[in-house]
Design a protein around this motif. Structure first.
Motif, PDB file in Angstrom:
ATOM      1  N   GLN A  29     -54.106  20.058 -28.629  1.00 56.50           N
ATOM      2  CA  GLN A  29     -52.736  20.291 -28.161  1.00 56.50           C
ATOM      3  C   GLN A  29     -52.289  19.181 -27.197  1.00 56.50           C
ATOM      4  OE1 GLN A  29     -55.022  22.878 -28.155  1.00 56.50           O
ATOM      5  NE2 GLN A  29     -54.160  23.995 -29.898  1.00 56.50           N
ATOM      6  N   ASN A  30     -53.217  18.701 -26.380  1.00 57.60           N
ATOM      7  CA  ASN A  30     -52.874  17.590 -25.488  1.00 57.60           C
ATOM      8  C   ASN A  30     -52.545  16.336 -26.278  1.00 57.60           C
ATOM      9  OD1 ASN A  30     -53.259  19.170 -23.247  1.00 57.60           O
ATOM     10  ND2 ASN A  30     -55.273  18.357 -22.763  1.00 57.60           N
ATOM     11  N   VAL A  31     -53.286  16.090 -27.335  1.00 60.62           N
ATOM     12  CA  VAL A  31     -53.027  14.926 -28.185  1.00 60.62           C
ATOM     13  C   VAL A  31     -51.677  15.086 -28.887  1.00 60.62           C
ATOM     14  CG1 VAL A  31     -53.854  13.582 -30.157  1.00 60.62           C
ATOM     15  CG2 VAL A  31     -55.485  14.457 -28.469  1.00 60.62           C
ATOM     16  N   GLU A  32     -51.372  16.283 -29.343  1.00 60.41           N
ATOM     17  CA  GLU A  32     -50.079  16.531 -29.976  1.00 60.41           C
ATOM     18  C   GLU A  32     -48.935  16.337 -28.985  1.00 60.41           C
ATOM     19  OE1 GLU A  32     -50.718  20.439 -31.568  1.00 60.41           O
ATOM     20  OE2 GLU A  32     -51.605  19.656 -33.415  1.00 60.41           O
ATOM     21  N   GLN A  33     -49.147  16.733 -27.731  1.00 55.71           N
ATOM     22  CA  GLN A  33     -48.130  16.531 -26.695  1.00 55.71           C
ATOM     23  C   GLN A  33     -47.926  15.044 -26.423  1.00 55.71           C
ATOM     24  OE1 GLN A  33     -46.004  18.766 -25.159  1.00 55.71           O
ATOM     25  NE2 GLN A  33     -45.095  16.849 -24.483  1.00 55.71           N
ATOM     26  N   ILE A  34     -49.005  14.295 -26.414  1.00 57.28           N
ATOM     27  CA  ILE A  34     -48.907  12.843 -26.234  1.00 57.28           C
ATOM     28  C   ILE A  34     -48.089  12.247 -27.373  1.00 57.28           C
ATOM     29  CG2 ILE A  34     -50.236  10.682 -26.254  1.00 57.28           C
ATOM     30  CD1 ILE A  34     -52.479  12.321 -24.797  1.00 57.28           C
ATOM     31  N   ALA A  47     -45.775  13.737 -29.132  1.00 58.23           N
ATOM     32  CA  ALA A  47     -44.378  14.122 -28.904  1.00 58.23           C
ATOM     33  C   ALA A  47     -43.757  13.249 -27.819  1.00 58.23           C
ATOM     34  CB  ALA A  47     -44.297  15.600 -28.518  1.00 58.23           C
ATOM     35  N   ASP A  48     -44.525  12.980 -26.763  1.00 62.50           N
ATOM     36  CA  ASP A  48     -44.029  12.111 -25.696  1.00 62.50           C
ATOM     37  C   ASP A  48     -43.777  10.697 -26.203  1.00 62.50           C
ATOM     38  OD1 ASP A  48     -44.100  14.195 -23.899  1.00 62.50           O
ATOM     39  OD2 ASP A  48     -45.895  13.486 -22.832  1.00 62.50           O
ATOM     40  N   LEU A  49     -44.612  10.218 -27.115  1.00 60.46           N
ATOM     41  CA  LEU A  49     -44.400   8.885 -27.685  1.00 60.46           C
ATOM     42  C   LEU A  49     -43.102   8.845 -28.497  1.00 60.46           C
ATOM     43  CD1 LEU A  49     -48.018   7.906 -28.758  1.00 60.46           C
ATOM     44  CD2 LEU A  49     -46.704   6.992 -26.837  1.00 60.46           C
ATOM     45  N   ASP A  50     -42.789   9.920 -29.193  1.00 61.19           N
ATOM     46  CA  ASP A  50     -41.510   9.997 -29.895  1.00 61.19           C
ATOM     47  C   ASP A  50     -40.350   9.939 -28.899  1.00 61.19           C
ATOM     48  OD1 ASP A  50     -42.611  10.131 -32.434  1.00 61.19           O
ATOM     49  OD2 ASP A  50     -42.553  12.326 -32.523  1.00 61.19           O
ATOM     50  N   GLU A  51     -40.498  10.636 -27.784  1.00 63.79           N
ATOM     51  CA  GLU A  51     -39.463  10.623 -26.748  1.00 63.79           C
ATOM     52  C   GLU A  51     -39.336   9.227 -26.127  1.00 63.79           C
ATOM     53  OE1 GLU A  51     -38.341  12.916 -22.599  1.00 63.79           O
ATOM     54  OE2 GLU A  51     -39.829  13.804 -23.923  1.00 63.79           O
ATOM     55  N   LEU A  52     -40.472   8.560 -25.934  1.00 65.90           N
ATOM     56  CA  LEU A  52     -40.434   7.196 -25.407  1.00 65.90           C
ATOM     57  C   LEU A  52     -39.680   6.265 -26.350  1.00 65.90           C
ATOM     58  CD1 LEU A  52     -44.047   6.919 -24.001  1.00 65.90           C
ATOM     59  CD2 LEU A  52     -41.936   6.692 -22.674  1.00 65.90           C
ATOM     60  N   LYS A  53     -39.898   6.437 -27.645  1.00 61.19           N
ATOM     61  CA  LYS A  53     -39.180   5.619 -28.622  1.00 61.19           C
ATOM     62  C   LYS A  53     -37.683   5.844 -28.482  1.00 61.19           C
ATOM     63  CE  LYS A  53     -38.392   4.861 -33.520  1.00 61.19           C
ATOM     64  NZ  LYS A  53     -36.959   4.857 -33.333  1.00 61.19           N
ATOM     65  N   GLU A  54     -37.265   7.083 -28.301  1.00 60.47           N
ATOM     66  CA  GLU A  54     -35.843   7.386 -28.128  1.00 60.47           C
ATOM     67  C   GLU A  54     -35.289   6.748 -26.858  1.00 60.47           C
ATOM     68  OE1 GLU A  54     -33.833   8.871 -30.338  1.00 60.47           O
ATOM     69  OE2 GLU A  54     -35.558   8.929 -31.676  1.00 60.47           O
ATOM     70  N   LEU A  55     -36.063   6.764 -25.779  1.00 63.69           N
ATOM     71  CA  LEU A  55     -35.613   6.143 -24.534  1.00 63.69           C
ATOM     72  C   LEU A  55     -35.464   4.631 -24.701  1.00 63.69           C
ATOM     73  CD1 LEU A  55     -37.759   8.140 -21.954  1.00 63.69           C
ATOM     74  CD2 LEU A  55     -35.282   8.296 -22.287  1.00 63.69           C
ATOM     75  N   ILE A  56     -36.397   4.022 -25.395  1.00 65.10           N
ATOM     76  CA  ILE A  56     -36.313   2.578 -25.652  1.00 65.10           C
ATOM     77  C   ILE A  56     -35.119   2.277 -26.552  1.00 65.10           C
ATOM     78  CG2 ILE A  56     -37.470   0.636 -26.793  1.00 65.10           C
ATOM     79  CD1 ILE A  56     -40.120   1.864 -25.665  1.00 65.10           C
TER      80      ILE A  56
END
Length: 101
Positions: free
Chosen positions: A9-14, A16-25
């Motif tokens: 679950q922690n890896v899945e959250q990471i 998801a966070d990487l997807d969010e980082l892509k959106e921020l970039i």
């Protein structure tokens, strides 16, 4: 001290966070494209002073937004790097503690 176990679950959250980082970039990219697009492709010598001033003004105006987004991205990367490092370590520790069949 409790033994740490690999947590998918922690890896899945990471992830998801990487997807969010892509959106921020992408947001930063869109912001720069919006500011630069009116003068893009023009030879610098052909730009008039008002075009240059407007571009500089918009960059200065949006500087706080860009810096805020960069700060959020940096904090998320640091957090996710730490979490991923822990999960990779836990994964290999779990694998090494299991007997080979």
């Amino acid at each position: 001290m409790t033994e740490q176990k690999f947590n998918i679950q922690n890896v899945e959250q990471i992830n998801a966070d990487l997807d969010e980082l892509k959106e921020l970039i992408d947001t930063i990219d869109d912001l720069f494209c919006r500011i630069i697009s009116p003068i893009e492709g023009d030879a610098f010598s052909k730009l008039n002073t008002s075009d240059i001033n407007l571009c500089v003004y918009e960059l200065y105006r949006d500087k706080g937004k860009v810096l805020s987004l960069i700060d959020v991205i940096r904090a998320m990367l640091v957090k996710n790097y730490s979490n991923l490092d822990k999960e990779v370590t836990n994964y290999y520790e779990d694998k090494s503690s299991k007997p080979n069949n």
